[in-house]
Design an enzyme around this catalytic site. Sequence first.
Site, PDB file in Angstrom:
ATOM      1  N   LYS A  19      -0.614  -1.650   7.135  1.00 57.09           N
ATOM      2  CA  LYS A  19       0.505  -2.153   6.685  1.00 57.09           C
ATOM      3  C   LYS A  19       1.469  -2.791   7.611  1.00 57.09           C
ATOM      4  O   LYS A  19       1.967  -4.063   7.119  1.00 57.09           O
ATOM      5  CB  LYS A  19       1.581  -1.024   6.007  1.00 57.09           C
ATOM      6  CG  LYS A  19       1.197  -0.179   4.845  1.00 57.09           C
ATOM      7  CD  LYS A  19       1.780   1.072   4.536  1.00 57.09           C
ATOM      8  CE  LYS A  19       1.078   1.585   3.203  1.00 57.09           C
ATOM      9  NZ  LYS A  19       1.441   3.198   2.822  1.00 57.09           N
ATOM     10  N   GLN A  75       5.627   7.257   5.323  1.00 56.81           N
ATOM     11  CA  GLN A  75       4.410   7.510   5.040  1.00 56.81           C
ATOM     12  C   GLN A  75       4.060   9.071   4.457  1.00 56.81           C
ATOM     13  O   GLN A  75       4.550   9.873   5.145  1.00 56.81           O
ATOM     14  CB  GLN A  75       3.275   7.245   5.983  1.00 56.81           C
ATOM     15  CG  GLN A  75       1.998   7.426   5.587  1.00 56.81           C
ATOM     16  CD  GLN A  75       1.381   6.449   4.630  1.00 56.81           C
ATOM     17  OE1 GLN A  75       1.746   5.090   4.658  1.00 56.81           O
ATOM     18  NE2 GLN A  75       0.814   6.811   3.708  1.00 56.81           N
ATOM     19  N   ASP A 127       8.706   1.761  -1.731  1.00 58.62           N
ATOM     20  CA  ASP A 127       7.626   2.580  -2.251  1.00 58.62           C
ATOM     21  C   ASP A 127       8.100   2.871  -3.948  1.00 58.62           C
ATOM     22  O   ASP A 127       7.127   3.398  -4.619  1.00 58.62           O
ATOM     23  CB  ASP A 127       7.582   3.846  -1.538  1.00 58.62           C
ATOM     24  CG  ASP A 127       6.178   4.167  -1.092  1.00 58.62           C
ATOM     25  OD1 ASP A 127       5.283   3.341  -1.397  1.00 58.62           O
ATOM     26  OD2 ASP A 127       5.806   5.057  -0.516  1.00 58.62           O
TER      27      ASP A 127
END
Length: 297
Positions: free
Chosen positions: A55, A99, A122
Site C-alpha cells: 500500500k 490494517q 477502507d
Amino acid sequence: MSEARLIDGRAEAEALRLRVTAEVAELKARHGLTPGLAVVLVGEDPASEVYVRSKGEQSRAAGMHSVTHKLPADTPQSALIDLVRQLNADPAIHGILVQMPLPKGLDEKAVIEAIDPDKDVDGLHVVNAGRLSQGLPALAPCTPVGCMILLHQTLGEDLSGLRAVVLGRSILVGRPVAQLLLQADCTVTIAHSRTRDLASVCREADILVAAVGRPRMIPGDWIKPGATVIDVGINRVPFDDPVKAAEGRTKLVGDVDFKSARRVAGAITPVPNGVGPMTVACLLANTVTAARRIRGI
Ligand code: NDP
C-alpha cells in the site's frame, strides 16, 4: 466445449493505477493538493506487513503523500485511538487505513468508529456503510469496488436486471458488494452459512460473487452456463503435487473450483491475479476521492 474468458485483474488494476496517477498529477498542478494516505499497522503479522508495504509503495508510486505508522502488538487501545485522532486532524492526510486484523485485546470496531468517516478509505465506518446502503455517495470498501470495476469491464456499463448471488455477508466484502450490485440494478441474493440448498441458489446467478474463505467450495455444476464469476476468496492450500506438498509448499486458490468452473462460466477471475490486485488500486482511488471531497473539488 469453450472455456470461460479470464478476467485479468492485474491488467485492470494497472489501468486504474495509471488513471489515479494522472489524477494525482492534475490535483497537484491545478489545486496544489497532494492526496495523502496514512496506513497503521499494529503488531507483526507477516501477511499484514506485506499488504502494508504494498500500500505504501503503490501510493508513493502514484505520486501521493504516504505515511506508515508501525506500532507494537502490545499498544494500548487508547494509544491507537489517539493516533487515529491525530491523523483525523492532520490536513496532509485524506485517507486513513488501520490494517486488520488487529492483535488480540484491541477492539477493531471502536478503532474503525474513531476514524473520521470522510477519511475512512477502507469504507468500514458505520457512516459509510449506512450511506452505501441508502445509495448516497460513500467511501465504499476497496475489494467490493474492485469487483464492480471487473464486472463492468466484463459485462459493460449496464448490469440492470441481472441476477446476482453473493456468497458471504461480511462487512468487508459480502454486504458492501451486494449493496453495490443493488445500486447497479441487479436482483441480489445474499447467501451465507445458513443458506439452504446453496447449489440451487448459485445456479440462478448471472453474476456469482464468492467471498466465503473456503478453498474450492463452489464446483462447476453450481454455476449457470455463461455466468460471470468473481472469486474473492484467497485461501492457502498445499500443492496438488505430492512432492511439493511434502516439502510443505503451498499455493493460493479461490473459493471457486477454477478448473470445473471455467468449463461452465462465461467469464471468471483467476486466483491469484483476479480480484486481489484490484484492492490496493481501489484504495488509491478512494484516497483521491476522499481528498477531492475534503477540499471540495
Ligand atoms: P468472513 O470470514 O468475514 O466471511 C465469510 C462469509 O462466508 C460469512 O458471511 C459466512 O457466513 C460465509 N460462509 C462461511 N462458510 C460458508 C458456507 N459453507 N456456505 C456459505 N457461506 C459460508 O470473510 P471475508 O468476507 O473477510 O473474506 C472472504 C474471503 O475473501 C476470504 O478468503 C478472504 O481471504 C478473501 N478476501 C480477499 C480480498 C482480496 O483482496 N481479494 C479482500 C478481503 C477478503 P456466516 O455469516 O453465516 O458466518
